[in-house]
Design an enzyme around this catalytic site. Structure first.
Site, PDB file in Angstrom:
ATOM      1  N   ALA A  16       0.886  -1.236  -0.002  1.00 58.95           N
ATOM      2  CA  ALA A  16      -0.041  -0.065   0.040  1.00 58.95           C
ATOM      3  C   ALA A  16       0.794   1.283   0.011  1.00 58.95           C
ATOM      4  O   ALA A  16       0.474   2.317   0.395  1.00 58.95           O
ATOM      5  CB  ALA A  16      -0.956  -0.050   1.288  1.00 58.95           C
ATOM      6  N   TYR A 172       7.122 -14.286 -13.869  1.00 61.88           N
ATOM      7  CA  TYR A 172       6.081 -13.340 -13.344  1.00 61.88           C
ATOM      8  C   TYR A 172       4.579 -13.887 -13.719  1.00 61.88           C
ATOM      9  O   TYR A 172       3.573 -13.805 -12.919  1.00 61.88           O
ATOM     10  CB  TYR A 172       6.272 -11.909 -14.162  1.00 61.88           C
TER      11      TYR A 172
END
Length: 269
Positions: A16, A172
């Protein structure tokens, strides 16, 4: 997008401190949510909180900093214990923290390929450990911030750390497919969302330009709203529910991934 009131909700957002995670935390806080902001370090998380208070006018009482370096699974466990102790009821977990796989094959101290651990295994462990808080009342949910690149992936069951053949894009994509498959796990109601190609640290994996992180965060925040009904395992491309890669809904794949993840995080959670 309509602004809805989420003042009775408590939401934990991983990653965040920047990008979509920071914008998700900001938009939730502006709607009155109690937001638990996760950062890699306590200093990072506190800096994000200070910025929200200074620039978005958010009440400090709504915000709480949590820290864990996702390359160390013991830090994830310690953070989960603290969250459950301080917030025994959690409405939403936003599994957003992510990294691009590095150019060179890299293992964590836990022995896992780094992107697989940061993007998937750490979130797997965190979600499982937070299950008591997420299921303390009906309606708890998990929102996995995934990627359309999961469609290009396959999970290398015999070599999940890709020691034999490493490609950063394949590593990924595998981590994003695993995260998307994990949404179909029956323990906690969960969905995955591709927030669109946004101007974040991961942009280079997709394109040379993208939308704003705030725009991408809006699609995440929408799925945090209890008024938006969700089906376990659903996948969203921005605000549209679409079919994920076929593997993401296969019962056998979900069970196989759970078994693999339990082994790799070191214990049955």
């Amino acid at each position: 997008m309509s602004v809805f009131d989420l003042s009775s909700r408590t939401v934990l957002v991983t990653g965040a401190t920047s990008g979509i995670g920071y914008e998700t935390a900001r938009q939730l806080a502006e709607r009155g949510t109690t937001v638990l902001l996760h950062g890699r370090t306590a200093e990072d998380a506190q800096a994000a909180i200070d910025k929200l208070i200074a620039t978005a006018g958010v009440n400090a009482a709504q915000l709480c900093a949590f820290a864990a370096d996702f390359t160390h699974l013991e830090e994830v466990e310690a953070m989960a214990r603290r969250v459950v102790a301080e917030h025994p009821h959690l409405d939403v977990l936003v599994n957003n923290a992510g990294m691009a796989a590095p150019e060179r094959h890299t293992l964590t101290a836990d022995g896992n390929e780094i992107a697989f651990q940061v993007n998937f295994l750490a979130h797997y462990l965190l979600t499982c450990l937070l299950e008591p808080a997420l299921t303390s009342d009906a309606g708890g949910r998990v929102v996995n911030v995934s990627s359309s690149l999961h469609r290009t992936a396959s999970i290398q069951w015999s070599d999940p750390h890709r020691a034999r053949r490493y490609s950063r894009l394949a590593a990924y994509a595998q981590s994003q497919l695993a995260l998307t498959v994990f949404a179909a796990d029956p323990r906690v109601t969960a969905v995955s969302v591709h927030p669109g190609v946004c101007e974040t640290a991961l942009l280079s994996l997709y394109a040379i330009s993208g939308g704003s992180a705030a725009e991408g965060a809006g699609h995440v925040v929408r799925l945090c709203d209890p008024a938006v009904e969700i089906v376990n395992g659903a996948y969203y491309d921005r605000d549209q529910r679409v079919d994920p890669a076929p593997a993401a809904t296969e019962d056998r794949t979900v069970k196989r991934l759970t078994k693999l993840a339990d082994q790799l995080v070191g214990h049955n959670v």
